[in-house]
Design an enzyme around this catalytic site. Structure first.
Site, short mmCIF file in Angstrom:
data_model
loop_
_atom_site.label_atom_id
_atom_site.label_comp_id
_atom_site.label_asym_id
_atom_site.label_seq_id
_atom_site.Cartn_x
_atom_site.Cartn_y
_atom_site.Cartn_z
N ARG A 136 0.84 -1.20 0.00
CA ARG A 136 0.00 0.00 0.00
C ARG A 136 0.87 1.24 0.00
O ARG A 136 0.59 2.22 -0.70
CB ARG A 136 -0.94 -0.01 1.21
CG ARG A 136 -2.15 -0.90 1.07
CD ARG A 136 -3.15 -0.67 2.17
NE ARG A 136 -2.71 -1.17 3.45
CZ ARG A 136 -3.04 -2.35 3.95
NH1 ARG A 136 -3.82 -3.16 3.24
NH2 ARG A 136 -2.62 -2.74 5.13
N ASP A 150 8.35 -6.66 -7.25
CA ASP A 150 7.35 -7.22 -6.34
C ASP A 150 6.82 -8.50 -6.97
O ASP A 150 6.07 -8.46 -7.94
CB ASP A 150 6.21 -6.23 -6.10
CG ASP A 150 5.27 -6.70 -4.99
OD1 ASP A 150 5.05 -7.92 -4.88
OD2 ASP A 150 4.76 -5.85 -4.25
N ALA A 186 10.35 1.55 5.57
CA ALA A 186 9.58 0.31 5.75
C ALA A 186 10.09 -0.48 6.94
O ALA A 186 9.71 -0.23 8.08
CB ALA A 186 9.65 -0.52 4.46
N ARG A 187 10.96 -1.44 6.68
CA ARG A 187 11.55 -2.27 7.73
C ARG A 187 13.05 -2.38 7.48
O ARG A 187 13.49 -2.66 6.36
CB ARG A 187 10.92 -3.66 7.75
CG ARG A 187 9.47 -3.68 8.24
CD ARG A 187 9.41 -3.43 9.74
NE ARG A 187 8.05 -3.56 10.25
CZ ARG A 187 7.21 -2.55 10.45
NH1 ARG A 187 7.60 -1.32 10.13
NH2 ARG A 187 6.01 -2.75 10.93
N ASP A 239 14.47 5.91 8.09
CA ASP A 239 13.56 6.11 9.22
C ASP A 239 13.53 4.88 10.13
O ASP A 239 12.95 4.93 11.22
CB ASP A 239 12.14 6.41 8.71
CG ASP A 239 11.16 6.73 9.82
OD1 ASP A 239 11.43 7.67 10.59
OD2 ASP A 239 10.13 6.04 9.92
N GLU A 293 16.72 0.02 17.59
CA GLU A 293 16.04 1.28 17.86
C GLU A 293 15.77 1.42 19.36
O GLU A 293 15.31 0.46 19.98
CB GLU A 293 14.72 1.35 17.07
CG GLU A 293 14.93 1.34 15.56
CD GLU A 293 13.63 1.44 14.77
OE1 GLU A 293 12.55 1.46 15.40
OE2 GLU A 293 13.69 1.51 13.54
N HIS A 299 12.06 6.79 13.31
CA HIS A 299 10.93 5.89 13.08
C HIS A 299 9.60 6.62 13.30
O HIS A 299 8.76 6.23 14.11
CB HIS A 299 11.02 4.67 14.00
CG HIS A 299 10.26 3.50 13.47
ND1 HIS A 299 10.63 2.19 13.69
CD2 HIS A 299 9.12 3.42 12.70
CE1 HIS A 299 9.78 1.36 13.11
NE2 HIS A 299 8.86 2.09 12.51
N ALA A 350 7.67 7.80 10.42
CA ALA A 350 7.06 7.99 9.10
C ALA A 350 5.54 8.01 9.12
O ALA A 350 4.91 8.80 8.42
CB ALA A 350 7.55 6.90 8.14
#
Length: 335
Positions: free
Chosen positions: A164, A185, A245-246, A269, A274, A293, A295
């Site tokens: 998304r 993807d 994202a990750r 981010d 963390e 982090h 976003a």
């Protein structure tokens, strides 16, 4: 307060502070129309949850619980107001009859994509470097006067994951006039990508052909360190990596080495550890822009997350399909 016979009971296992950020007055009123709502004082679950309530609402501040605490005679739906449900609910609860929905994840796609775009533009125009220099020296020429930067339209943009968020990012960059947008993807079809103005390519080609590589993929067994040292090595000199994202999708040690060398630039981010440790080599690099982090964290998105949860509950109670239900198949693709 006595609950009317047959009335839906909803328990919100979120701290008051976080509830205020997620559920505005209109959404609270809507939840009250759907059933009797009990708000937690500390994010914990009541001992009789599964046998006394019909719906559970969770989020980041929900306290960890034994998965069996949500399995009982009455509870049939748990809706998560935050991102992934993996941290709270194992896949086994689906097999035991509990329905899951990520009502709060979709509204975060837009702000996450916005920050990804912001980092992209800032790095292309070298805004962070200029600001740091100008603030420190108050010298226009030493801060970039006369130096040329890059416009986004002429860049080749690569997207890892048409999630998304990836789709929102694609829409944003094409809306700014970018003509070359490619993506990797394995779950997307060529027709689906074409509708977004995106060309599907293999990951190796994506890395080799991108001026900007934006990561929007979840972390699964298949995607962990998908961008390893070899893939990162394919990136052009001066390429930009953006990750909202990750962190685990990319080999951060390999990326960090490239950033320290100055060959690549990055807007990040998310990180392996963390908060980012004080001795991280990422601090102080002119070619790196970092955020803690944040976003998905906009006022508008948070209230939209709460409204999304109410939508899922309303659909469930009316016997309609939920828009963001987590099926066993979908669960395996979540971060």
């Amino acid at each position: 307060m006595t609950t009317p016979a047959g009335a839906t009971r909803i328990f919100v296992a979120i701290t008051p502070e976080e509830s205020d950020r997620l559920y505005d007055a209109p959404t609270r009123a809507r939840l009250a129309e759907l059933g009797e709502v009990t708000w937690s004082h500390d994010g914990s679950l009541p001992a009789d949850l599964a046998d006394a309530y019909d719906v559970l609402i969770t989020s980041w501040s929900t306290r960890k619980f034994d998965p069996q605490a949500v399995i009982g005679e009455r509870l049939r739906l748990a809706v998560h107001t935050a991102g992934t449900i993996r941290g709270l609910f194992p896949a086994t609860v689906l097999e035991q009859g509990l329905r899951l929905a990520q009502g709060g994840s979709a509204p975060m796609a837009v702000p996450v994509a916005e920050l990804s775009l912001t980092l992209t533009l800032a790095l292309l125009r070298n805004l962070h470097w200029m600001d740091r220099r100008l603030q420190a020296t108050r010298d226009w020429r030493a801060s970039g006067l006369g130096q040329l930067t890059h416009g986004i339209r002429e860049q080749s943009i690569g997207i890892v994951g048409l999630s998304r968020t990836g789709r929102e990012y694609a829409s944003m960059v094409t809306g700014l006039g970018v003509r070359t947008v490619r993506a990797f993807d394995p779950f997307a079809t060529a027709e689906d990508a074409a509708a977004l103005g995106v060309e599907l390519v293999e990951l190796a080609e994506l890395c080799a052909s991108s001026d900007v590589l934006a990561i929007h993929a979840p972390v699964t067994e298949e995607t962990r360190h998908m961008l390893d040292a070899a893939m990162i090595g394919r990136l052009r000199d001066g390429a930009i990596v953006v990750n909202t994202a990750r962190s685990a999708v990319i080999d951060m040690d390999a990326l960090t080495a490239e950033l320290v060398s100055g060959r690549l630039s990055a807007g990040l981010d998310v990180f392996d550890v963390e908060p980012l440790p004080e001795d991280s080599p990422l601090y102080g690099l002119d070619n790196v822009l970092i955020t803690p982090h944040v976003a998905g964290g906009t006022v508008e998105a948070r209230f939209a997350q709460g409204a999304g949860v109410a939508d899922e509950i309303a659909a469930h109670l009316a016997g309609r399909p939920m828009r963001y239900e987590v099926t066993p198949e979908i669960y395996q693709r979540l971060s």
